[in-house]
Design an enzyme around this catalytic site. Structure first.
Site, PDB file in Angstrom:
ATOM      1  N   PHE A 177      90.847  34.998  43.058  1.00 25.13           N
ATOM      2  CA  PHE A 177      91.238  35.996  42.033  1.00 25.13           C
ATOM      3  C   PHE A 177      90.498  35.770  40.718  1.00 25.13           C
ATOM      4  CE2 PHE A 177      95.758  33.950  41.209  1.00 25.13           C
ATOM      5  CZ  PHE A 177      95.172  32.858  40.613  1.00 25.13           C
ATOM      6  N   GLU A 178      90.752  36.685  39.782  1.00 24.51           N
ATOM      7  CA  GLU A 178      89.995  36.734  38.512  1.00 24.51           C
ATOM      8  C   GLU A 178      88.506  36.967  38.782  1.00 24.51           C
ATOM      9  OE1 GLU A 178      91.590  36.535  35.652  1.00 24.51           O
ATOM     10  OE2 GLU A 178      93.510  35.658  36.209  1.00 24.51           O
ATOM     11  N   GLY A 179      88.220  37.735  39.809  1.00 24.08           N
ATOM     12  CA  GLY A 179      86.829  37.950  40.221  1.00 24.08           C
ATOM     13  C   GLY A 179      86.436  36.829  41.169  1.00 24.08           C
TER      14      GLY A 179
END
Ligand SMILES: Cc1cc2nc3c(=O)[nH]c(=O)nc-3n(C[C@H](O)[C@H](O)[C@H](O)COP(=O)(O)OP(=O)(O)OC[C@H]3O[C@@H](n4cnc5c(N)ncnc54)[C@H](O)[C@@H]3O)c2cc1C
Length: 289
Positions: free
Chosen positions: A172-174
Site C-alpha cells: 500500500f501507499e503505492g
C-alpha cells in the site's frame, strides 16, 4: 525520535490548516508518516531485542548466551545500521519539506496551491523513502524472527505478528514497483525540463570516463573514506543514467527493469549522503559539547 514526529505533525498540521486534502500530497506525507511509524516501532523492537528485555520473559526465554553468538550480534548490528540509515533519510526529507513550507507566505491567496506545489517537488524523495523504509522494516523483522528461532514462527510470540504486518508496507501507499518507476521517471522529467541540472552532470561524468583514469580527489577528516565512496557512488549513478538514456532514448520509460535498478542506485546514493551528513552533524555537536 520525537524530533521528526513533531516535524511530521507540524508539517501535516500546516497542510491541514491550508484546508487542502490533495491525494498526491497526502500520499507523500503519508509515506513519510508510514516510514516514521515503521522506524519507531522497529527501532524499539531492535532495542528490546538487543537488551533482551521482552524476549527474555516467559518460559521459552531467549537465552543471554544466544545474544553472544557472533551471527546474532551481526544481525543486531545490521539492524541498528539500517535503522540509522533510514532515520537519516527521513530526518533529511521531512526537514527539507518543513523548510520549503516555512518559506511560503501564509497570507497569500495562493497559499494552498503553493503548499501543494512545494510538496510535489519532493515526490522523488518520498517515493525513495517509502521503498527504502518498507524494505528495511521487512529485513529487520525477518532478522528479529530469526533470532527467536522456532519460537519466532509461532503466533504466541509478537514477532510473528510483526513479520506478517511488515509485508503490507511494500504494497500500500503505492506499490514499491510503482514508487521505483516514479523515482526514475520524475528524475528524468526534471532533467529534461532543466529544473534539475542532471544532463550537464551526466555529460561531465561521461567525459571523465572517456578521458581515462584521473588522480583521485583527496578527502580529509574522520569521514574521508565515506566521502570518497559517496563521490564514486554519485558518479556511478550519473554514468548509469547517461548510458541508459543514450541506449534507450525515448523508449526509456518502457524499460521498467532499468528504471527500477536506477531507482535503487539513486536511493542508495541518497541514503549514503544522508548518513554522512547526519554523522558529521552528530560529530560536530559532540565536539561542541
Ligand atoms: C491492508 C490494505 C490496506 C489498504 N488501504 C488502502 C487505503 O487506505 N486507501 C487506498 O486507497 N488503498 C488501500 N489499499 C489498496 C492498495 O493501495 C492497493 O492494494 C495497492 O495500490 C496495489 O494495487 P492492487 O492491489 O490493485 O494491485 P495491482 O495494481 O493489480 O498490482 C499487482 C502487481 O503488479 C504491479 N504493477 C501494477 N501496475 C504496474 C505497472 N504499471 N508497472 C509495473 N508494475 C505494476 C504492482 O506493483 C503489483 O506488484 C489497501 C490494501 C491493503 C491490502
Amino acid at each position: 525520535m520525537p524530533t521528526y514526529s513533531r516535524r511530521l505533525q507540524g508539517a501535516g498540521g500546516e497542510f491541514a490548516r491550508a484546508g487542502r486534502q490533495g491525494a498526491s500530497d497526502c500520499l507523500q506525507y503519508s509515506q513519510c508518516g508510514q516510514v516514521q511509524a515503521g522506524v519507531q516501532r522497529h527501532w524499539r523492537g531492535a532495542q528490546l531485542t538487543a537488551r533482551c528485555h521482552s524476549l527474555c520473559q516467559g518460559p521459552h526465554r531467549l537465552r543471554e548466551a544466544d545474544i553472544l553468538f557472533g551471527l546474532v550480534q551481526e544481525k543486531i548490528a545490521q539492524t541498528a545500521a539500517e535503522i540509522y540509515a533510514t532515520e537519516a533519510v527521513l530526518y533529511r526529507v521531512v526537514g527539507a519539506i518543513d523548510a520549503a513550507l516555512a518559506e511560503l507566505d501564509k497570507n497569500s491567496p495562493t497559499f494552498t496551491q503553493d503548499v501543494q506545489r512545494r510538496i510535489e517537488e519532493f515526490a522523488v524523495e518520498c517515493s525513495i523513502l517509502k521503498v527504502f523504509g518498507s524494505e528495511m522494516v521487512e529485513r529487520v523483522v525477518d532478522r528479529t524472527l530469526q533470532i527467536h528461532g522456532g519460537y519466532g514462527y509461532v503466533e504466541e510470540y509478537p514477532v510473528e505478528r510483526s513479520y506478517r504486518d511488515a509485508r503490507i508496507n511494500k504494497i500500500f501507499e503505492g506499490t514499491n514497483e510503482i514508487n521505483r518507476l516514479i523515482t526514475t521517471g520524475w528524475m528524468l522529467k526534471r532533467a529534461l525540463q532543466g529544473t534539475l541540472p542532471l544532463l550537464p552532470a551526466i555529460k561531465k561524468v561521461m567525459d571523465e570516463v572517456m578521458a581515462g583514469p584521473a588522480a583521485r580527489i583527496p578527502y580529509e577528516g574522520p569521514l574521508a573514506e565515506e566521502h570518497a565512496l559517496l563521490a564514486s557512488a554519485k558518479k556511478i549513478s550519473l554514468f548509469c543514467s547517461g548510458v541508459a538514456s543514450q541506449k534507450f532514448g525515448n523508449e526509456f520509460a518502457e524499460q521498467q527493469e532499468v528504471m527500477g535498478a536506477l531507482a535503487d542506485i539513486l536511493s542508495e546514493v541518497l541514503a549514503l549522503e544522508s548518513i554522512v551528513l547526519r554523522t558529521e552533524k552528530m560529530n560536530k555537536s559532540t565536539r561542541s559539547r
